[in-house]
Design a protein around this motif. Structure first.
Motif, PDB file in Angstrom:
ATOM      1  N   GLU A  40       0.834  -1.186   0.000  1.00  0.00           N
ATOM      2  CA  GLU A  40       0.000   0.000   0.000  1.00  0.00           C
ATOM      3  C   GLU A  40       0.880   1.251   0.000  1.00  0.00           C
ATOM      4  OE1 GLU A  40      -3.889  -1.755   2.397  1.00  0.00           O
ATOM      5  OE2 GLU A  40      -2.729  -0.085   3.217  1.00  0.00           O
ATOM      6  N   ARG A  41       0.283   2.304  -0.477  1.00  0.00           N
ATOM      7  CA  ARG A  41       0.989   3.583  -0.457  1.00  0.00           C
ATOM      8  C   ARG A  41       1.198   4.022   0.982  1.00  0.00           C
ATOM      9  NH1 ARG A  41      -2.093   7.643  -3.907  1.00  0.00           N
ATOM     10  NH2 ARG A  41      -3.513   7.562  -2.127  1.00  0.00           N
ATOM     11  N   GLU A  42       2.387   4.536   1.275  1.00  0.00           N
ATOM     12  CA  GLU A  42       2.671   4.973   2.629  1.00  0.00           C
ATOM     13  C   GLU A  42       3.209   6.397   2.639  1.00  0.00           C
ATOM     14  OE1 GLU A  42       5.815   3.107   4.808  1.00  0.00           O
ATOM     15  OE2 GLU A  42       7.151   2.986   3.073  1.00  0.00           O
ATOM     16  N   PHE A  43       2.932   7.081   3.736  1.00  0.00           N
ATOM     17  CA  PHE A  43       3.409   8.441   3.941  1.00  0.00           C
ATOM     18  C   PHE A  43       4.887   8.395   4.325  1.00  0.00           C
ATOM     19  CE2 PHE A  43       3.154  12.831   4.986  1.00  0.00           C
ATOM     20  CZ  PHE A  43       3.792  13.027   6.203  1.00  0.00           C
ATOM     21  N   VAL A  44       5.692   9.194   3.648  1.00  0.00           N
ATOM     22  CA  VAL A  44       7.118   9.275   3.943  1.00  0.00           C
ATOM     23  C   VAL A  44       7.408  10.472   4.840  1.00  0.00           C
ATOM     24  CG1 VAL A  44       9.422   9.604   2.958  1.00  0.00           C
ATOM     25  CG2 VAL A  44       7.725   8.178   1.762  1.00  0.00           C
ATOM     26  N   GLY A  45       6.842  11.592   4.471  1.00  0.00           N
ATOM     27  CA  GLY A  45       7.037  12.803   5.241  1.00  0.00           C
ATOM     28  C   GLY A  45       6.410  13.971   4.524  1.00  0.00           C
ATOM     29  N   GLY A  46       6.510  15.149   5.118  1.00  0.00           N
ATOM     30  CA  GLY A  46       5.920  16.311   4.487  1.00  0.00           C
ATOM     31  C   GLY A  46       6.412  17.606   5.090  1.00  0.00           C
ATOM     32  N   ILE A  47       5.992  18.679   4.458  1.00  0.00           N
ATOM     33  CA  ILE A  47       6.435  20.001   4.886  1.00  0.00           C
ATOM     34  C   ILE A  47       5.316  21.002   4.673  1.00  0.00           C
ATOM     35  CG2 ILE A  47       7.405  20.539   2.600  1.00  0.00           C
ATOM     36  CD1 ILE A  47       9.708  21.977   4.117  1.00  0.00           C
ATOM     37  N   ALA A  48       5.210  21.931   5.602  1.00  0.00           N
ATOM     38  CA  ALA A  48       4.220  22.995   5.477  1.00  0.00           C
ATOM     39  C   ALA A  48       4.813  24.133   4.663  1.00  0.00           C
ATOM     40  CB  ALA A  48       3.809  23.489   6.859  1.00  0.00           C
ATOM     41  N   TRP A  49       4.057  24.586   3.662  1.00  0.00           N
ATOM     42  CA  TRP A  49       4.539  25.711   2.852  1.00  0.00           C
ATOM     43  C   TRP A  49       4.778  26.939   3.723  1.00  0.00           C
ATOM     44  CZ3 TRP A  49       6.755  25.761  -1.544  1.00  0.00           C
ATOM     45  CH2 TRP A  49       6.343  25.003  -2.646  1.00  0.00           C
ATOM     46  N   SER A  50       3.930  27.147   4.683  1.00  0.00           N
ATOM     47  CA  SER A  50       3.922  28.410   5.417  1.00  0.00           C
ATOM     48  C   SER A  50       5.178  28.612   6.256  1.00  0.00           C
ATOM     49  CB  SER A  50       2.692  28.485   6.307  1.00  0.00           C
ATOM     50  OG  SER A  50       2.653  27.357   7.169  1.00  0.00           O
ATOM     51  N   ASP A  51       5.510  27.630   7.086  1.00  0.00           N
ATOM     52  CA  ASP A  51       6.626  27.849   7.997  1.00  0.00           C
ATOM     53  C   ASP A  51       7.733  26.811   7.874  1.00  0.00           C
ATOM     54  OD1 ASP A  51       5.000  26.502  11.011  1.00  0.00           O
ATOM     55  OD2 ASP A  51       5.504  25.596   9.078  1.00  0.00           O
TER      56      ASP A  51
ATOM     57  N   THR B 182       8.437  20.305   9.282  1.00  0.00           N
ATOM     58  CA  THR B 182       8.557  19.018   8.609  1.00  0.00           C
ATOM     59  C   THR B 182       8.120  17.873   9.510  1.00  0.00           C
ATOM     60  OG1 THR B 182      10.875  18.930   9.271  1.00  0.00           O
ATOM     61  CG2 THR B 182      10.406  19.722   7.050  1.00  0.00           C
ATOM     62  N   TYR B 183       7.683  16.811   8.884  1.00  0.00           N
ATOM     63  CA  TYR B 183       7.227  15.616   9.571  1.00  0.00           C
ATOM     64  C   TYR B 183       7.738  14.416   8.791  1.00  0.00           C
ATOM     65  CZ  TYR B 183       4.142  19.113  11.507  1.00  0.00           C
ATOM     66  OH  TYR B 183       3.653  20.243  12.106  1.00  0.00           O
ATOM     67  N   TYR B 184       8.164  13.383   9.516  1.00  0.00           N
ATOM     68  CA  TYR B 184       8.694  12.192   8.867  1.00  0.00           C
ATOM     69  C   TYR B 184       8.127  10.942   9.506  1.00  0.00           C
ATOM     70  CZ  TYR B 184      12.171  15.613   7.346  1.00  0.00           C
ATOM     71  OH  TYR B 184      12.787  16.720   6.816  1.00  0.00           O
ATOM     72  N   THR B 185       7.965   9.920   8.698  1.00  0.00           N
ATOM     73  CA  THR B 185       7.571   8.645   9.259  1.00  0.00           C
ATOM     74  C   THR B 185       8.814   8.001   9.900  1.00  0.00           C
ATOM     75  OG1 THR B 185       6.355   6.608   8.779  1.00  0.00           O
ATOM     76  CG2 THR B 185       8.053   7.243   7.213  1.00  0.00           C
ATOM     77  N   ASN B 186       8.592   7.159  10.886  1.00  0.00           N
ATOM     78  CA  ASN B 186       9.704   6.603  11.655  1.00  0.00           C
ATOM     79  C   ASN B 186      10.697   5.818  10.808  1.00  0.00           C
ATOM     80  OD1 ASN B 186       8.831   7.692  14.062  1.00  0.00           O
ATOM     81  ND2 ASN B 186       7.653   5.890  14.653  1.00  0.00           N
ATOM     82  N   SER B 187      10.210   5.169   9.775  1.00  0.00           N
ATOM     83  CA  SER B 187      11.085   4.303   8.985  1.00  0.00           C
ATOM     84  C   SER B 187      12.141   5.067   8.196  1.00  0.00           C
ATOM     85  CB  SER B 187      10.249   3.441   8.039  1.00  0.00           C
ATOM     86  OG  SER B 187       9.560   4.252   7.109  1.00  0.00           O
ATOM     87  N   VAL B 188      11.942   6.361   8.006  1.00  0.00           N
ATOM     88  CA  VAL B 188      12.905   7.147   7.225  1.00  0.00           C
ATOM     89  C   VAL B 188      13.563   8.253   8.036  1.00  0.00           C
ATOM     90  CG1 VAL B 188      11.648   6.680   5.105  1.00  0.00           C
ATOM     91  CG2 VAL B 188      11.206   8.809   6.352  1.00  0.00           C
ATOM     92  N   ARG B 189      13.066   8.488   9.244  1.00  0.00           N
ATOM     93  CA  ARG B 189      13.610   9.599  10.033  1.00  0.00           C
ATOM     94  C   ARG B 189      15.110   9.409  10.235  1.00  0.00           C
ATOM     95  NH1 ARG B 189      10.077   9.624  13.818  1.00  0.00           N
ATOM     96  NH2 ARG B 189       8.814  11.295  12.963  1.00  0.00           N
ATOM     97  N   GLY B 190      15.841  10.485   9.996  1.00  0.00           N
ATOM     98  CA  GLY B 190      17.294  10.422  10.109  1.00  0.00           C
ATOM     99  C   GLY B 190      17.990  10.177   8.785  1.00  0.00           C
ATOM    100  N   ARG B 191      17.263   9.655   7.824  1.00  0.00           N
ATOM    101  CA  ARG B 191      17.832   9.408   6.499  1.00  0.00           C
ATOM    102  C   ARG B 191      17.239  10.317   5.435  1.00  0.00           C
ATOM    103  NH1 ARG B 191      16.965   4.872   3.851  1.00  0.00           N
ATOM    104  NH2 ARG B 191      14.985   4.338   4.859  1.00  0.00           N
ATOM    105  N   VAL B 192      16.172  10.981   5.780  1.00  0.00           N
ATOM    106  CA  VAL B 192      15.432  11.781   4.802  1.00  0.00           C
ATOM    107  C   VAL B 192      15.294  13.216   5.289  1.00  0.00           C
ATOM    108  CG1 VAL B 192      13.111  12.130   3.878  1.00  0.00           C
ATOM    109  CG2 VAL B 192      14.152   9.877   3.784  1.00  0.00           C
ATOM    110  N   THR B 193      15.427  14.144   4.365  1.00  0.00           N
ATOM    111  CA  THR B 193      15.201  15.557   4.667  1.00  0.00           C
ATOM    112  C   THR B 193      14.300  16.144   3.601  1.00  0.00           C
ATOM    113  OG1 THR B 193      17.402  15.771   5.658  1.00  0.00           O
ATOM    114  CG2 THR B 193      16.256  17.798   5.068  1.00  0.00           C
TER     115      THR B 193
END
Length: 119
Positions: free
Chosen positions: A44-55, A58-69
């Protein structure tokens, strides 16, 4: 309407890095949250992370945190997904999506870009 176009995917060796880009055009609102998702074959499709345009929050899923920016360039309407220390399990089609902050549903999706990590 908002158009999203991903780019930057490709074949990379395990341990390598890749930066994906998402070009946004159309009626872009700074109240949007830009998400990165991925879908591996048979999964299934999974959320990796995201960012708010305004400020830029950032948010990351646990499986990628630390490896993804995730970052954004407001002037260019671009969102980036920098992935490091890639693993074979990161192989997937990666999608960029946009939604209004506070809403659960993403309203706009790109067509995706393939990332293949060879071991």
């Amino acid at each position: 309407q908002v158009q999203l176009v991903e780019s930057g995917g490709g074949l990379v060796q395990a341990g390598g890095s890749l930066r994906l880009s998402c070009a946004a055009s159309g009626r872009i609102s700074r109240s949007y949250f830009m998400g990165w998702f991925r879908q591996a074959p048979g999964k299934e499709r999974e959320f990796v992370g995201g960012i708010a345009w305004s400020d830029g929050s950032t948010y990351y899923t646990n499986s990628v945190r630390g490896r993804v920016t995730i970052s954004r360039d407001n002037a260019k309407n671009m969102v980036y997904l920098q992935m490091n220390s890639l693993k074979s399990e990161d192989t997937a089609v990666y999608y960029c999506a946009a939604k209004t902050i506070g809403r659960a549903t993403y309203d706009y999706w790109g067509r995706g870009t393939q990332v293949t990590v060879s071991s």
